[in-house]
Design a protein around this motif. Structure first.
Motif, PDB file in Angstrom:
ATOM      1  N   LEU A  78      97.327  75.360  63.068  1.00 25.91           N
ATOM      2  CA  LEU A  78      97.975  75.339  64.385  1.00 25.91           C
ATOM      3  C   LEU A  78      97.839  73.957  65.011  1.00 25.91           C
ATOM      4  CD1 LEU A  78      99.443  77.122  66.507  1.00 25.91           C
ATOM      5  CD2 LEU A  78      97.204  77.544  67.538  1.00 25.91           C
ATOM      6  N   ALA A  79      96.686  73.326  64.829  1.00 29.40           N
ATOM      7  CA  ALA A  79      96.490  71.963  65.326  1.00 29.40           C
ATOM      8  C   ALA A  79      97.479  71.007  64.681  1.00 29.40           C
ATOM      9  CB  ALA A  79      95.060  71.512  65.047  1.00 29.40           C
ATOM     10  N   GLY A  80      97.700  71.164  63.378  1.00 28.84           N
ATOM     11  CA  GLY A  80      98.668  70.324  62.690  1.00 28.84           C
ATOM     12  C   GLY A  80     100.077  70.532  63.192  1.00 28.84           C
ATOM     13  N   PHE A  81     100.424  71.791  63.514  1.00 25.10           N
ATOM     14  CA  PHE A  81     101.755  72.053  64.054  1.00 25.10           C
ATOM     15  C   PHE A  81     101.916  71.441  65.435  1.00 25.10           C
ATOM     16  CE2 PHE A  81     104.731  74.777  66.467  1.00 25.10           C
ATOM     17  CZ  PHE A  81     105.880  74.502  65.732  1.00 25.10           C
ATOM     18  N   LEU A  82     100.877  71.554  66.265  1.00 24.42           N
ATOM     19  CA  LEU A  82     100.928  70.955  67.600  1.00 24.42           C
ATOM     20  C   LEU A  82     101.139  69.445  67.498  1.00 24.42           C
ATOM     21  CD1 LEU A  82     100.575  71.081  70.685  1.00 24.42           C
ATOM     22  CD2 LEU A  82      98.103  70.867  70.310  1.00 24.42           C
ATOM     23  N   LYS A  83     100.391  68.801  66.639  1.00 27.75           N
ATOM     24  CA  LYS A  83     100.535  67.351  66.470  1.00 27.75           C
ATOM     25  C   LYS A  83     101.940  67.007  65.983  1.00 27.75           C
ATOM     26  CE  LYS A  83      97.133  64.714  65.700  1.00 27.75           C
ATOM     27  NZ  LYS A  83      95.964  63.938  65.223  1.00 27.75           N
ATOM     28  N   ASN A 151      96.546  65.211  60.583  1.00 28.05           N
ATOM     29  CA  ASN A 151      97.770  65.220  59.792  1.00 28.05           C
ATOM     30  C   ASN A 151      98.931  65.738  60.624  1.00 28.05           C
ATOM     31  OD1 ASN A 151      99.702  65.285  57.815  1.00 28.05           O
ATOM     32  ND2 ASN A 151      98.872  67.083  56.770  1.00 28.05           N
ATOM     33  N   SER A 152      99.947  64.906  60.841  1.00 33.35           N
ATOM     34  CA  SER A 152     101.123  65.346  61.595  1.00 33.35           C
ATOM     35  C   SER A 152     102.303  65.682  60.675  1.00 33.35           C
ATOM     36  CB  SER A 152     101.551  64.260  62.585  1.00 33.35           C
ATOM     37  OG  SER A 152     101.882  63.066  61.888  1.00 33.35           O
ATOM     38  N   ASP A 153     102.107  65.546  59.365  1.00 35.53           N
ATOM     39  CA  ASP A 153     103.157  65.872  58.403  1.00 35.53           C
ATOM     40  C   ASP A 153     103.068  67.358  58.078  1.00 35.53           C
ATOM     41  OD1 ASP A 153     105.199  65.735  56.558  1.00 35.53           O
ATOM     42  OD2 ASP A 153     103.906  65.018  54.938  1.00 35.53           O
ATOM     43  N   PHE A 154     103.462  68.169  59.055  1.00 39.57           N
ATOM     44  CA  PHE A 154     103.249  69.611  58.960  1.00 39.57           C
ATOM     45  C   PHE A 154     104.254  70.266  58.027  1.00 39.57           C
ATOM     46  CE2 PHE A 154     104.097  73.983  60.289  1.00 39.57           C
ATOM     47  CZ  PHE A 154     102.808  74.513  60.297  1.00 39.57           C
ATOM     48  N   ARG A 155     103.744  71.082  57.108  1.00 36.62           N
ATOM     49  CA  ARG A 155     104.559  71.990  56.319  1.00 36.62           C
ATOM     50  C   ARG A 155     103.955  73.377  56.468  1.00 36.62           C
ATOM     51  NH1 ARG A 155     108.883  69.900  56.407  1.00 36.62           N
ATOM     52  NH2 ARG A 155     109.616  71.334  54.785  1.00 36.62           N
ATOM     53  N   MET A 156     104.800  74.388  56.552  1.00 37.05           N
ATOM     54  CA  MET A 156     104.312  75.749  56.723  1.00 37.05           C
ATOM     55  C   MET A 156     103.393  76.110  55.554  1.00 37.05           C
ATOM     56  SD  MET A 156     104.701  78.221  58.995  1.00 37.05           S
ATOM     57  CE  MET A 156     106.311  78.138  59.798  1.00 37.05           C
ATOM     58  N   PRO A 157     102.111  76.378  55.828  1.00 40.97           N
ATOM     59  CA  PRO A 157     101.162  76.547  54.727  1.00 40.97           C
ATOM     60  C   PRO A 157     101.290  77.892  54.014  1.00 40.97           C
ATOM     61  CG  PRO A 157     100.059  76.841  56.828  1.00 40.97           C
ATOM     62  CD  PRO A 157     101.455  76.401  57.148  1.00 40.97           C
ATOM     63  N   VAL A 158     100.947  77.881  52.727  1.00 40.13           N
ATOM     64  CA  VAL A 158     100.839  79.133  51.980  1.00 40.13           C
ATOM     65  C   VAL A 158      99.808  80.020  52.678  1.00 40.13           C
ATOM     66  CG1 VAL A 158     100.052  80.152  49.809  1.00 40.13           C
ATOM     67  CG2 VAL A 158     101.536  78.138  49.776  1.00 40.13           C
ATOM     68  N   GLY A 159     100.133  81.298  52.800  1.00 28.80           N
ATOM     69  CA  GLY A 159      99.278  82.217  53.542  1.00 28.80           C
ATOM     70  C   GLY A 159      99.810  82.541  54.920  1.00 28.80           C
ATOM     71  N   THR A 160     100.783  81.754  55.392  1.00 23.71           N
ATOM     72  CA  THR A 160     101.466  82.093  56.647  1.00 23.71           C
ATOM     73  C   THR A 160     102.213  83.405  56.459  1.00 23.71           C
ATOM     74  OG1 THR A 160     101.748  79.766  57.219  1.00 23.71           O
ATOM     75  CG2 THR A 160     103.195  81.338  58.322  1.00 23.71           C
ATOM     76  N   LYS A 161     102.242  84.226  57.493  1.00 22.16           N
ATOM     77  CA  LYS A 161     102.994  85.478  57.434  1.00 22.16           C
ATOM     78  C   LYS A 161     103.606  85.776  58.797  1.00 22.16           C
ATOM     79  CE  LYS A 161      98.772  88.216  58.107  1.00 22.16           C
ATOM     80  NZ  LYS A 161      97.917  89.267  57.505  1.00 22.16           N
ATOM     81  N   VAL A 162     104.523  86.712  58.811  1.00 24.43           N
ATOM     82  CA  VAL A 162     105.058  87.193  60.083  1.00 24.43           C
ATOM     83  C   VAL A 162     103.988  88.100  60.682  1.00 24.43           C
ATOM     84  CG1 VAL A 162     106.905  88.432  61.256  1.00 24.43           C
ATOM     85  CG2 VAL A 162     107.423  87.064  59.225  1.00 24.43           C
ATOM     86  N   GLY A 163     103.321  87.595  61.697  1.00 19.52           N
ATOM     87  CA  GLY A 163     102.214  88.348  62.277  1.00 19.52           C
ATOM     88  C   GLY A 163     102.664  89.502  63.149  1.00 19.52           C
TER      89      GLY A 163
END
Length: 277
Positions: A78-83, A151-163
């Motif tokens: 989430l920190a990476g996405f914010l950045k 890291n500001s080069d955000f890519r949706m990480p493996v393990g992300t799901k529709v919560g």
């Protein structure tokens, strides 16, 4: 066991929408054609965008999606996405601390709400005297979160799901009854003109609100917005939900194929329910 696998959105401009989810949300294009794009992580499809010449932008009085919430594996994600969104100077961002989670909010180019969030450990969740999960909307400590990631080069990480999926509605008591009685969800929290529901004690898998007084009718087939939620449950729940659909909703010949069946909820959102055990 319950897991939301993916959602399907009907969109007007599939190229613009694909670019947004790829470049702003950091999703990977997993498959693409002229009328459909699958997006997600390196491992999983989380979102399908669909278009055709009949799709029209949803009218303000039509109930549909409030937001779809993508649950990241770690707070550092989430920190990476914010950045990332700060550095690309994306406008119209909101944020909140909900006690059970920390969240960042934004809209896609066609007005579909999005939440990107990370859960706090369940041991730290608090409950009221009725057993409801206590959720608040407090100010996010964005400064602390920002400096968790270099890291500001955000890519949706493996393990992300529709919560979870949070939808608008017209008759919240009727929607709650449908999701409790037919789909066997449990109420986890209530707010004025809103209800939150889940399986297995999660803070919520589904939520509904009628906070926008303009909302007065369910969606139509060719409206843009949420078309389908695909989720899976264990064998016991699958059989109970199937029986409820047949007996209560009067689906006498419910078509079960490839381990799933489909029903429509009170917003005309399609629910594709799987048993993959």
């Amino acid at each position: 066991m319950m897991k939301i696998d993916k959602i399907i959105l009907k969109v007007k401009d599939i190229d613009k929408m694909t670019a947004f989810y790829e470049n702003v949300l950091g999703m990977k294009v997993r498959k693409q054609s002229r009328e459909e794009t699958e997006l997600g992580t390196d491992r999983d499809t989380l979102l399908i965008l669909k278009t055709n010449s009949k799709i029209n932008y949803r009218k303000p009085e039509t109930a549909n999606l409030y937001h779809v919430a993508y649950l990241l594996p770690e707070r550092t994600d989430l920190a990476g996405f914010l950045k990332h969104i700060i550095e690309i100077k994306f406008e119209g961002v909101g944020a909140a601390d909900h006690l059970v989670s920390e969240a960042i909010y934004l809209n896609d180019p066609e007005g579909n709400g999005i939440e990107i969030y990370a859960d706090r450990k369940e041991d730290n969740w608090k409950y009221d005297k009725n057993g409801d999960v206590i959720m608040e909307t407090l100010e996010l400590n964005a400064n602390e979160l920002y400096y968790l990631s270099s890291n500001s080069d955000f890519r949706m990480p493996v393990g992300t799901k529709v919560g979870h999926v949070h939808m608008q509605g017209i008759d919240i008591p009727a929607i709650r009854k449908f999701y409790e009685d037919i789909l066997l969800l449990n109420k986890t929290s209530v707010m004025p003109k809103a209800v939150f529901l889940s399986y297995d004690g999660y803070h919520h898998h589904f939520a509904f609100n009628h906070w926008d007084s303009r909302i007065s009718k369910p969606g139509e087939e060719n409206d843009s917005g949420l078309e389908m939620i695909e989720y899976e449950v264990d064998s016991e729940r699958f059989e109970h939900i199937k029986n409820n659909a047949q007996k209560i909703l009067k689906y006498p010949d419910l078509d079960i194929k490839d381990g799933y069946f489909m029903i429509n909820d009170l917003n005309n959102v399609k629910l594709r329910i799987y048993n993959r055990n």
